[in-house]
Each structure stands twice: as C-alpha cells, then as structure tokens.
Design a protein around this motif. Structure first.
Motif, mmCIF file in Angstrom:
data_model
loop_
_atom_site.group_PDB
_atom_site.id
_atom_site.type_symbol
_atom_site.label_atom_id
_atom_site.label_comp_id
_atom_site.label_asym_id
_atom_site.label_seq_id
_atom_site.Cartn_x
_atom_site.Cartn_y
_atom_site.Cartn_z
ATOM 1 N N MET B 4 13.830 -2.487 -0.665
ATOM 2 C CA MET B 4 12.723 -2.676 0.317
ATOM 3 C C MET B 4 11.564 -1.921 -0.271
ATOM 4 O O MET B 4 11.903 -0.871 -0.639
ATOM 5 C CB MET B 4 13.095 -2.291 1.591
ATOM 6 C CG MET B 4 13.380 -3.059 2.608
ATOM 7 S SD MET B 4 14.012 -2.565 4.332
ATOM 8 C CE MET B 4 15.417 -1.904 3.836
ATOM 9 N N THR B 8 7.569 -0.607 4.016
ATOM 10 C CA THR B 8 8.167 -1.208 5.057
ATOM 11 C C THR B 8 8.457 -0.076 6.124
ATOM 12 O O THR B 8 8.800 1.142 5.862
ATOM 13 C CB THR B 8 9.512 -1.590 4.506
ATOM 14 O OG1 THR B 8 9.536 -2.339 3.572
ATOM 15 C CG2 THR B 8 10.282 -2.295 5.745
ATOM 16 N N ILE B 22 11.669 -8.873 1.597
ATOM 17 C CA ILE B 22 10.818 -8.324 2.430
ATOM 18 C C ILE B 22 9.697 -7.957 1.677
ATOM 19 O O ILE B 22 9.532 -7.371 0.478
ATOM 20 C CB ILE B 22 11.298 -7.108 3.102
ATOM 21 C CG1 ILE B 22 12.687 -7.289 3.983
ATOM 22 C CG2 ILE B 22 10.299 -6.122 3.740
ATOM 23 C CD1 ILE B 22 13.131 -6.377 4.678
ATOM 24 N N GLU B 24 5.388 -6.707 1.274
ATOM 25 C CA GLU B 24 4.797 -5.359 1.720
ATOM 26 C C GLU B 24 4.473 -5.198 3.113
ATOM 27 O O GLU B 24 3.691 -6.048 3.717
ATOM 28 C CB GLU B 24 3.395 -5.245 0.666
ATOM 29 C CG GLU B 24 3.626 -5.251 -0.547
ATOM 30 C CD GLU B 24 4.365 -3.809 -1.234
ATOM 31 O OE1 GLU B 24 4.389 -3.020 -0.559
ATOM 32 O OE2 GLU B 24 5.002 -3.918 -2.076
ATOM 33 N N VAL B 26 5.644 -4.698 6.052
ATOM 34 C CA VAL B 26 6.558 -5.121 6.976
ATOM 35 C C VAL B 26 6.827 -4.131 7.878
ATOM 36 O O VAL B 26 7.387 -3.100 7.437
ATOM 37 C CB VAL B 26 7.661 -5.964 6.329
ATOM 38 C CG1 VAL B 26 8.552 -6.324 7.576
ATOM 39 C CG2 VAL B 26 7.235 -7.260 5.707
ATOM 40 N N ASP B 42 4.369 -10.734 3.305
ATOM 41 C CA ASP B 42 3.414 -9.234 3.593
ATOM 42 C C ASP B 42 3.122 -9.396 4.986
ATOM 43 O O ASP B 42 2.819 -10.300 5.798
ATOM 44 C CB ASP B 42 2.496 -9.308 2.689
ATOM 45 C CG ASP B 42 2.558 -9.250 1.237
ATOM 46 O OD1 ASP B 42 3.995 -8.994 0.828
ATOM 47 O OD2 ASP B 42 1.982 -9.415 0.344
#
Lengths: 226, 226, 226
Positions: B4, B8, B22, B24, B26, B42
């Motif tokens: 990740m 995150t 995932i 950016e 999040v 994102d």
C-alpha cells in the motif's frame, strides 16, 4: 472459542461466542459475529460483517416475546450473505439463500430452498414454506404465513396492526396460499388471505381476501381478467 | 496484506485480501473488508464496516452469472459510506457517491458524478449514466438502463420479471431516458421505456411506455397536464 | 481508547475513537465503531457492527450542512440494534429504541420513548417527538417534523423536493401533527401537513394538506368515512 471441525474456514476477526455448534465444511466471512447458542449445520456459508443469533430486545412501548430463549438453527447447505442480521429462536431450513443486508427476527421458520432477497425483512412469528421467493427489500410483517412456492415481489409491503397501535388487538399478518404471486410494491392489509395461485398486480393495495386463481390490480385492488 | 502507498489511511481491523490494488490518498474506515482483486483508485474514501468486492453466490433456484470473475473497480475520487456491500465485476465511476447501507451487484456500470442513496439497491447487469441521482431506499432492478441526468426518487420500485418466476422469460428492466424524473414510491413494470425528460408522479404505477416530455400520475399511470 | 467506567461492557474488537464519553453501565456489542466526540449516557445499549458518530460527507452535487461539527448524543436508557449507522450532530433522547439496519442522519432530534424500526431511515434536519413509532423500512425524509405520538407504518415514503433536483427550491418535508397515523406504504409529498389524529390509509398518495381527525385513502388520497 468453542470446538470447531478442522474443515471450518473462518475469516479474520470472526467472533464466536460460547455454546455455538458448527458442522462440517462451514465457511464464515471476516468480522462476522456468531452469538451464544447458535447451531450451524454442515456446508453452511455465512458472509462478512453478519450478526447471527441475536437475542430480542425492546423498550417499554414494544411487544416482548416470552419464549425467545431458543437457539437459532441454520440447516445444512444454506447460504447467508453479508451484513445480515438473524435472531435467536428461528430455524432457517436447508439450502435456503439469504441476501445481503437482510434481517430475520425471532420465532421464524423458513423451509427448504426458499430465497430471501437482499435487504428483505422477515418479522417475528412468521412461517415461510418451501421454494418461496421473497424479493429484494420486501417486508414480511409479523404473524404472517407464506405457504409453499409463494412469490413476493420486490418492495412488497405488509402490515399486521389494523389499528396502528391505537387499540388492543391481536396482531395478524396476511395468509398467502401456495403458489400465489404478489407484484412489486403492492401493499397487503392485516389479516387478509390471498388464495392459492392468485396474482396481485404491481402497486396494488389489497384490502380484502382474494380467492384462489384470481388476478387483482389497482387501489383498492379489484378483480381483472388475465 | 498487499503493498500500500504511504498515503493510505486505514482504520482499525481493516481486512485487505490478496490481489487488491490501492491508489494514492485512499481512506478506508474501521472493520471494512476489501476482498480479492478489488481495484481502488486515487482519493477514494470508504467508510466503516463495508464489504467490497464480493463474489456472486446463489442457491440452485437462482440465476447464475457466468462472467463474474472480473474485478470490482472504484474510480478516482469516489466516496463510499458505511455498511455498504459492493460486488466484483462492477465499475463505479469517478466522483460517485454511494450512501450508507447501499448494495451494488455484479456487472453494474455507474458513470461519473452519480449519487446512489442510502440503502438503495442496484441489481446486476444495470447501467447508470452520468450525474444520475438514485435516492434513498430506491430499488433499481437487474437489466435496467438509466441514461444521464436521471432522477429516481426515494423508495421507487422496479421489476424485471413479467411472469414473477413462473415462465422462462428473458429478464428485462426499465429503460429510463436522459433527464427523466421518477417520483417517490412509484412502481415501474418490466421492460417499459420512460422517455427523456418525462416525469412520473409519486406513487404512480407505470404499466406502459411513457413518451418524452410527458407527465404521468396515478394507478395505472395516465398522462396529466403540468 | 478514552477512559471508561468499570461498569462498561465491551464486545470484541470494538473501536472507540478519542473524545468519546461513556456513562455508567453501557453495553457495546462486538465490532461496533464509536467515532470521535460521541457522547453515550448511562445504561445505553449498542449492538454489534454499528457505526456511530459519522461525520457527514457528500460529493460536489450534494447538499452540504454547515454546522454538523456538533457531537452525537445518545441519552440514558436508549437501546440501539445491530448494523445501525448514526451521524454526528444528532440527539437521540432517553429510552428510545432503534432497530437493526436503521440509519439516522445529522441534525436530527428524537425525543424520549420513540421507536425507530428496523431499516428505517431518518434524513437530516428532522424532529421526532415523544412516543412516536416509525415502523420497519419507513423513510422519513429531510426537513420533516413529527409531533408526539405519531405512527408511521412500515414502508411509508416521504419526499421533500418538489422539483426533483430540477430547480433551486427550499427543501421541505411533511409536517405530521400529534397522534396522526400513516398506513403502510403510503406516499407523502413535499411540504404537506397531516392534521392531528388524522389517519392515512395504506398505499395512499397524499398530495395536499389533510385536516385534523380526517381519514383519507386512495391515489390521490381522498376523504372517506370511518
């Protein structure tokens, strides 16, 4: 945690309280909560974030149920979705399917191979026969009987309280005979009987009993030709 | 857990299965479950206690979908509430908003800036255009098309099965053309077309096609003057 | 976790953020999430998998509320079910009951001993008096007033947007005077007033004001004799 067969597949952070019994080849998703006394038979699947085996609660203005200390039983081969709530004192038959976000209260009996749709709600003291379909967001009120092979369309609404809380009254939901079909968003009033293989049109408001093999539609619902 | 980005922000007890990607910035709330293969772009925000990327399930009486092995994709800038369920095989477009308790099935496409209300349900194989609003507790059945700028009021109900499970039938939901508005608690029957910029009154039961720029109300719905 | 009285009973994996205050003899079920600033008074019970104290969110097409920074307050003796979502900026009065899967938005005031049913939704800026009953799956729209002793049947639908998003309009929900009763699956249009002790039949569509002690039914709703 209670003893579990080696064949059990548990997600992460699952909570299993004391006195739960689990059959062979059961799958339980992440974060689901299995409360005290729940009995889960072989090959049952439960999704994530469910709460299963809830004891009834009420405030002082609500009906209490005296014999809700019985356990929840989920029979073999049944599949339960995600974010579902199930109460103690009910029996979910074999190979039933219960959709995400559905809720089933205490003292409910659902027989084999029936389907309870996504976000459908089944209130207390209700019996649902074999091979029934209760579609998405349908509301099956308390004290209702669905015989076998009944179809309840999406968003159907029922009531069981003729005086809307105003009088002492024996609550009574609809009786829906075998093979009857209720169209989407129809409304059924308390205590009415829908005859076997009758059809109620979408959006109809059913205010009195409907005979077998009859088709009704409208507000209030009247007989129409097929 | 998969790799990740440092940007995150994860709540407590979040479960992220393998094969999740995932973007950016999040944000994922407490106890949410991100299932295998989900792709989160994102600046997506997901609330608490959600279940995201669910694989379809069914019992033997239910329709199965052959190509549901595709992933769930949540495009950039989309916000998802709490206690939401989302299925694999769907794409949620950019800057969409999905309210708490909502559920979106497999093979659904939702285009940018649309709003799916609290506890609304979108069934499988449905397409929702840009800037649509599907309000609270509305039910969008399977095999439905909403073009751009459609407004679906709260508690609207749709169906896609003309024979209510009784006959083999190609399931077909409504087609709702651009800019049409459906009032609260209206019922739409299978396969009807609502023309562009048409208006359906609250509680109406629409049994046949409605032309463009037409206003209808009642049970069954009939044309009225504005 | 913040300081908690010794009398607190917490389930497993409960998340309690900073700035939460908890009274005596509070019970919180497994996996529930209590977000920042929530105030929980004595003898409150919260079920499993709830999300409580949510900050409002929106995308660019949705109404934003300026003063939602106030906390959620849950007064003494109130019981909250499972899988419930409650927003910051609302006050839930004493001995209220909130059913499973219910959702209550920001800036809502619910007075003592009222019952909010399973999967019912109360939108923002709404006031609910004492001893009201909002039954299962009912939808109480934003900017609505329910006086004391009001009964809202299951699946009732309301709206507060006369132009369905098409015009700038001051949103206005129904005003329902004391002791009025709304039958199951009835639809109420924006801004109407239902008089005290009036009764609206099941499935009715109410398009204009209803006087006190009046009984209405049908689509559109018309006065009938009791």
């Amino acid at each position: 945690m209670p003893h579990m067969p080696q064949s059990t597949r548990l997600g992460r952070h699952v909570v299993i309280e004391d006195g739960v019994s689990i059959g062979e080849h059961v799958v339980i998703g992440h974060h689901s909560v299995i409360l005290q006394g729940t009995q889960i038979r072989d090959h049952v699947t439960i999704g994530s974030n469910c709460v299963v085996g809830i004891q009834p609660a009420a405030n002082e203005r609500m009906r209490k149920d005296s014999d809700a200390e019985r356990n929840l039983v989920i029979e073999a081969g049944t599949k339960i979705g995600n974010l579902v709530s199930l109460y103690a004192g009910s029996t979910i038959g074999e190979t039933v399917f219960i959709g995400d976000h559905a809720s089933i209260r205490e003292n409910v009996q659902i027989e084999e191979a029936s389907v309870i749709g996504r976000a459908a709600i089944i209130e207390l003291n209700t019996t649902i026969g074999k091979n029934c379909t209760v579609q998405t967001q349908a509301y099956v009120t308390g004290d209702t009987t669905l015989e076998d092979n009944v179809f309840i369309g999406p968003c159907v609404s029922m009531s069981n309280d003729k005086y809307m809380g105003a009088q002492a009254y024996s609550l009574k939901g609809p009786i829906i005979k075998q093979g009857a079909k209720i169209g989407n968003n129809a409304s059924l009033l308390p205590g009415i009987t829908i005859g076997s293989h009758a059809i109620v049109g979408a959006g109809a408001v059913v205010t009195k009993d409907i005979g077998a093999n009859t088709i009704v539609a409208g507000v209030p619902a009247k007989k129409i030709d097929a």
